[in-house]
Write an enzyme that holds these catalytic residues in place. Sequence first.
Site, PDB file in Angstrom:
ATOM      1  N   TYR A 126       0.804  -1.226   0.000  1.00 37.74           N
ATOM      2  CA  TYR A 126       0.000   0.000   0.000  1.00 37.74           C
ATOM      3  C   TYR A 126       0.835   1.273   0.000  1.00 37.74           C
ATOM      4  CZ  TYR A 126      -4.497  -2.233   0.505  1.00 37.74           C
ATOM      5  OH  TYR A 126      -5.633  -2.955   0.260  1.00 37.74           O
ATOM      6  N   LYS A 178       2.186 -15.196   3.444  1.00 37.62           N
ATOM      7  CA  LYS A 178       2.372 -15.922   2.173  1.00 37.62           C
ATOM      8  C   LYS A 178       3.873 -16.074   1.966  1.00 37.62           C
ATOM      9  CE  LYS A 178       0.748 -17.576  -1.809  1.00 37.62           C
ATOM     10  NZ  LYS A 178      -0.126 -18.757  -1.923  1.00 37.62           N
ATOM     11  N   ASP A 213      -4.095 -18.100   1.475  1.00 36.49           N
ATOM     12  CA  ASP A 213      -5.103 -18.794   0.666  1.00 36.49           C
ATOM     13  C   ASP A 213      -5.820 -19.862   1.492  1.00 36.49           C
ATOM     14  OD1 ASP A 213      -2.405 -19.460   0.486  1.00 36.49           O
ATOM     15  OD2 ASP A 213      -2.633 -20.681  -1.293  1.00 36.49           O
ATOM     16  N   ASP A 237      -6.743  -6.235   4.528  1.00 38.41           N
ATOM     17  CA  ASP A 237      -7.831  -5.523   3.865  1.00 38.41           C
ATOM     18  C   ASP A 237      -8.866  -6.529   3.345  1.00 38.41           C
ATOM     19  OD1 ASP A 237      -9.276  -3.514   2.714  1.00 38.41           O
ATOM     20  OD2 ASP A 237      -7.958  -3.233   1.000  1.00 38.41           O
TER      21      ASP A 237
END
Length: 344
Positions: A126, A178, A213, A237
């Site tokens: 971001y 991740k 995931d 988010d």
Amino acid sequence: MTSTRIPATLIPGDGIGPEIVDATLAALDALNAPFEWDRQIAGLGGVVAAGDPLPLATLDSIRRTRLALKGPLETPSGGGYRSSNVRLREEFQLYANLRPALTIIPGGRFDKIDLVVVRENLEGLYIGHEHYVPIDGDPHAVAMATGINTRQGSRRLLEYAFDTAVATGRKKVTLVHKANIMKALTGIFLETGLDLYEKKYKGKFELDTVIIDACAMKLVLNPWQFDMLVTTNLFGDILSDLVAGLVGGLGMAPGANIGTDAAIFEAVHGSAPDIAGKGIANPTALLLAAALMLDHVKLPELGTRLRKAIDETLNIDKVRTGDLGGTAGTAAFTKALVSRIHGG
Ligand code: NAD
């Protein structure tokens, strides 16, 4: 209850913002919450009045009060304006975004949900380091984005999450990452979290780790296995909206932006231009944000009273707005809520 007034900035915001802010002020007044409001503008309203979605007077007010309740802000498309929300987070170093999701209306697709998402609010993908590489006359032939996560930024967010877990009696914290693919960018967050837990928090709660995931799938299959999720900016988010969906949608989801220099409380949803001015918006998310604000200023007994009154209005009086399948408008809901606060 304390009689000391607490200065706080109030930003009604755009679209349904003024309607849900009015409802929230009515509830806070009924509670005799000791806020001394400094009303300011931002978003589209700021552009119209001051040529800036985040006027200086608004920033100065938050610098002074270090505390704000805000309605949703629209970022005008075109004109090169950056999101006022992202600017506020950067300006006041609001590094932690706390989004609790609690089932208030029973009997939905997912019942008895009580979990909290803590999102890193400043770093990651971001930071806005993006550009295109033109090739062969195509100005957008290649798109590039850089993410930055720092040890220090990860650590302060993880410390905030872990401290909150201890203070609120959460049994398990799940660190979402991740690191199997983005080994450096999200690996640093995982590594910092595991190290911090080992050195400072071991035994105070259980720490688990899960890949983003798999986390998304698990949240849909069995959300009750989670208690608190802590993660980096982009994953947070997405997951916090997913989690809002588990408890009846955006109309029920509050958010707190906590930082070193200020704290800003808001609903997770946007300005809902499709229903603005119709008097049908659900103010619950902002009301729940106000309850978080009361907890933050160490008036948790008022926060608890507000949450109880919301629960009673929705479940005993069954006064509900259209998004919850009811027929009440914002004003009728607010009237019923205020009467519950007064003990009616
Ligand atoms: P939105 O959240 O405003 O609306 C999505 C849908 O949910 C709409 O159908 C809307 O009517 C409904 N909805 C939202 N809040 C509701 C409520 N309280 N009661 C009943 N229904 C409600 O999302 P959007 O349409 O994608 O965004 C509109 C604007 O809001 C955009 O300019 C966006 O940038 C801005 N936005 C601001 C914030 C913020 O200030 N924190 C957050 C998200 C979006």
